[in-house]
Design an enzyme around this catalytic site. Structure first.
Site: not given
Ligand SMILES: NC(=O)c1ccc[n+]([C@@H]2O[C@H](COP(=O)([O-])OP(=O)(O)OC[C@H]3O[C@@H](n4cnc5c(N)ncnc54)[C@H](O)[C@@H]3O)[C@@H](O)[C@H]2O)c1
Length: 440
Positions: A273-275, A278
């Site tokens: 969900h992040c790299i 974001d």
């Protein structure tokens, strides 16, 4: 200015209720930490299936045991709700809702906005609101603060507002949530003081910073740093492959340098969900100040080309065995985005399955943690995980390793597979090499 001592005393006495909004990979562990430390916790999530499971003491996150959850419920320290009626009971509200990108790859803050609107309806004196979701610098002050102040309550005096990002590393047993330092920024000094007082109860080391913007910027920097460094090794992987140099061996040698080098590893594409997401929050925000984030864009371009690179390697390897990808039977190992977790969000495995299918391959996948592929906004493959046996593995023209779960029977796969295309260096690392193993 300090936060009111009455509130701080109530935190110390555990006469204090924590509300957690968004009971996913970030929110549920926070529930466990606060609840396990003696706080009364109210959990809120719009997903009624999740709250129903939680009420029955069942966990849907691999590393959170249902028994601990059930203990909290029995001790009357945790309740889960799919509406916000009782939000006003919470003294502190920690927001852990998703912050995805929309189809134009721009920040989609609808979940944060809706949650904030719900908080506004029951906001009362003394409440602390802390955003945890990853987002661009400025979100807390520009999106949350105007809404929360709209009823006339003053920040830093009547209510308190902070931003404190999460630093979970799912599957990493080296760190516990309590031992990962936590960055905290407040809109005012009193906001920072109160947020630090609360988090200090469950985290060993806090890192207070001067503003919510710095705290937001810290989280974004951490993720951009990973995205850019992974892109660098992904680019080198392609270059070194053409030069017949094994990049994984190069990295192993380089990491013996005791200073100035941190090892990052190439892979079949970014996931989670992040790299992959974001960094583009900052890209969007930077445009507002007239700056284009070229490093981030370039890293995104290189990283998102990796699934196609892996598929190209599968086609080449089959080709050298006089076999076409079109019509080949291909087994993908791993649908989770990283090893030993059950999180399949943004997983490169999905993309690779899709690309292989588009080239005419008959695809299947196996993942001990992902029994069936979920339907998402971007994928609907309708596949279920196939069990692994020497017989089944040998029936495929190629096996593609996308996620290096430790639970995979590497030796059996190495012995049974006709061709292995390894996107994680998982086989060589375990000593399984041979002409039928190709790095990708
Ligand atoms: N997963 C990680 O390892 C990680 C690490 C650091 C930061 N983050 C960030 O934390 C945030 C949450 O991520 P996550 O992985 O926990 O997501 P998740 O999808 O696992 O959980 C989010 C939960 O919020 C719920 N939700 C959505 N809208 C809601 C609303 N309006 N009200 C109440 N609940 C709502 C969803 O149903 C879901 O259960 C994101 O901003 C993410 O970037 C995640």
């Amino acid at each position: 200015m300090r936060a009111p001592s009455t509130l701080k005393e109530r935190i110390a006495r555990r006469d204090y209720t924590v509300g957690v909004i968004g009971l996913g990979y970030v929110g549920l562990p926070l529930v466990m930490r606060f609840g396990g430390d003696g706080f009364r916790v109210l959990g809120f999530d719009v997903d009624g299936l999740k709250t129903e499971q939680l009420r029955q003491g069942k966990s849907y996150i691999q590393h959170i045991p249902g028994e601990r959850l059930a203990d909290l419920i029995r001790a009357e320290r945790f309740e889960a709700f799919d509406d916000f009626e009782r939000l006003g009971e919470a003294d502190a509200i920690v927001i852990c809702v998703p912050t995805p990108l929309n189809d134009h790859r721009e920040p989609d803050l609808q979940y944060v906005e809706r949650t904030t609107d719900a908080v506004v309806r029951t906001l009362r004196r003394g409440q602390l609101v802390c955003l945890t979701s990853t987002t661009y610098p400025g979100t807390t002050e520009e999106v949350l603060l105007p809404r929360l102040s709209s009823g006339g309550l003053r920040v830093g005096e009547d209510f308190f507002l902070a931003y404190s990002p999460e630093r979970e590393d799912p599957g990493n047993a080296q760190f516990t949530a309590a031992t990962i330092p936590k960055v905290v920024g407040g809109v005012t000094p009193a906001c920072l003081d109160l947020a630090c007082t609360l988090f200090a109860e469950i985290i060993e080391r806090l890192v207070p910073v001067s503003s919510t913007r710095v705290a937001e910027g810290t989280k974004v920097l951490e993720n951009i740093y990973r995205a850019v460094n992974i892109a660098l090794v992904n680019e080198l992987k392609v270059v070194f492959d053409r030069m017949a140099i094994d990049l994984w061996e190069v990295i192993d040698a380089a990491r013996t340098k005791p200073f100035g080098f941190q090892a990052f590893y190439p892979g079949p594409g970014l996931g989670g969900h992040c790299i992959p997401i974001d960094p583009f929050y900052l890209t969007w925000k930077a445009r507002e100040v007239g700056i284009s984030t070229r490093f981030i864009e370039l890293a995104g371009e290189i990283n998102s080309a990796m699934p196609a690179y892996v598929v190209g390697k599968v086609a080449d390897a089959l080709d050298s065995r006089r076999k076409a990808l079109n019509g080949a039977k291909v087994l993908v190992l791993g649908a989770a985005y990283k090893s030993d977790v059950d999180d399949d969000r943004e997983s490169p495995g999905m993309k690779i399955l899709e690309l292989l299918g588009a080239k005419g391959a008959a695809v299947a996948y196996s993942d001990p943690y992902v029994p069936r592929l979920p339907r998402t906004r971007h994928h609907d493959l309708g596949l279920v995980s196939v069990p692994l046996s020497a017989e089944s593995v040998s029936s495929y023209d190629a096996v593609v390793l996308v996620t290096d779960h430790s639970a995979f029977p590497y030796q059996m796969i190495h012995e049974a597979a006709r061709l292995i295309v390894d996107g994680r260096d998982a086989f060589r690392r375990r000593g399984f090499t041979g002409s039928h193993v190709v790095q990708a």
